[in-house]
Design an enzyme around this catalytic site. Sequence first.
Site, PDB file in Angstrom:
ATOM      1  N   ARG A 170       0.852  -1.187   0.000  1.00  0.00           N
ATOM      2  CA  ARG A 170       0.000   0.000   0.000  1.00  0.00           C
ATOM      3  C   ARG A 170       0.893   1.244   0.000  1.00  0.00           C
ATOM      4  NH1 ARG A 170      -1.887  -3.693   3.770  1.00  0.00           N
ATOM      5  NH2 ARG A 170      -3.993  -4.510   3.370  1.00  0.00           N
ATOM      6  N   LYS A 229      -1.495  -2.895   7.960  1.00  0.00           N
ATOM      7  CA  LYS A 229      -2.719  -2.622   8.707  1.00  0.00           C
ATOM      8  C   LYS A 229      -2.796  -3.487   9.952  1.00  0.00           C
ATOM      9  CE  LYS A 229      -5.925  -0.956   5.157  1.00  0.00           C
ATOM     10  NZ  LYS A 229      -7.226  -1.211   4.496  1.00  0.00           N
ATOM     11  N   HIS A 263      -3.065   3.359  -5.631  1.00  0.00           N
ATOM     12  CA  HIS A 263      -3.505   2.054  -5.136  1.00  0.00           C
ATOM     13  C   HIS A 263      -3.717   1.072  -6.280  1.00  0.00           C
ATOM     14  CE1 HIS A 263      -4.760  -0.266  -1.657  1.00  0.00           C
ATOM     15  NE2 HIS A 263      -5.786  -0.735  -2.334  1.00  0.00           N
ATOM     16  N   ARG A 304      -1.042  -1.425  -6.908  1.00  0.00           N
ATOM     17  CA  ARG A 304      -1.189  -2.636  -6.089  1.00  0.00           C
ATOM     18  C   ARG A 304      -2.135  -3.628  -6.781  1.00  0.00           C
ATOM     19  NH1 ARG A 304      -1.215  -4.544  -0.596  1.00  0.00           N
ATOM     20  NH2 ARG A 304      -3.264  -5.127   0.203  1.00  0.00           N
ATOM     21  N   HIS A 333      -3.483  -9.532   3.040  1.00  0.00           N
ATOM     22  CA  HIS A 333      -4.910  -9.685   3.321  1.00  0.00           C
ATOM     23  C   HIS A 333      -5.121 -10.741   4.399  1.00  0.00           C
ATOM     24  CE1 HIS A 333      -6.226  -8.122  -0.922  1.00  0.00           C
ATOM     25  NE2 HIS A 333      -6.022  -7.147  -0.058  1.00  0.00           N
ATOM     26  N   TYR A 388      -9.584 -10.176  -7.475  1.00  0.00           N
ATOM     27  CA  TYR A 388      -8.659 -10.118  -8.609  1.00  0.00           C
ATOM     28  C   TYR A 388      -8.869 -11.273  -9.581  1.00  0.00           C
ATOM     29  CZ  TYR A 388      -6.405  -6.637  -5.716  1.00  0.00           C
ATOM     30  OH  TYR A 388      -6.168  -5.525  -4.956  1.00  0.00           O
TER      31      TYR A 388
END
Length: 309
Positions: free
Chosen positions: A152, A176, A244, A247, A270, A279
């Site tokens: 990110r 995150k 973004h 990514r 993730h 995706y």
Amino acid sequence: MNGTTPIPSAIDVFLEVRRAARGGSERTLVAYRKDLEALATYLAAQGIHAVEQIRLRHLRSFLAQEIRRGLAKSSVARRLSCYRSFYDYLTGVGIAERNLAQLLTMPKLEKRIPDFYYQEEMNALLDHITGDDLWSLRDRALLELIYATGIRVSECVALDVTDVDLQEGGALVFGKGARERYVLMGRRAVHSLKRYLSARAGANLCAEALFVNRRGGRLSDRSVRRILDRRIAEVAGLAHISPHALRHSFATHLLDGGADLRVVQELLGHISLSSTQIYTHTTRERLVRVYQSAHPRAARQSGLPLDTQ
């Protein structure tokens, strides 16, 4: 539970705890404050000023009001996620007995295929940055790194020089939820970083930050967007996308190349595989287009539906 806890005070402490634990970027914390203060304003109008006074019906009626006012499903989902995190904190410290926000239903969101560049477009963008000055070398290294690792933008600008291992071709990323992960970068990203770091050696710049601005400080998320916008404008025919989306391009190209979905999930950081599965829609769409344009008896060329006998 004893006593009462003013809602504004609980919000302030919650955000400070998140900030101290690096539980999200500064932009995320600003959004959390906005969402929580919107709820606090609504509750105050109902005569509710303490956390212990909040009931499930209050949360439900507030979100229903916001939906009636036209709040998008994605914004409702974001607010609900924020309130769940807030109640996680409240239950953790004993202010609330249970997470009321967990009892609310998350609105079903439409799956949107993310923007991305095709491999040829990414090559055109990156190969166009050819200058030998420090800032051209920085821009090339910056975009090469994001595309090579799929990190990110917030993770990229937070990197320190010591987080990157050019010998092994990897970097330690703080993502995150205060989660660390090790990402890999290819030969071209390593080469671009070496050139950039060599050029900035000895300059009066922030010693810790990997990517710096012209004033010598750490590069910001907004600066990365400006850099990408400027570089895209220099390449004829390239549509403007967000940082973004680099990514998204990383994930799409890995899957196009045959990478396992769980490997891509781990590289992206993730928690849930469902976050990565979007995706597969992108790669499936491309497979259909390639098949229909290349196969001599495909539907697009023959003019017949695929199920015609």
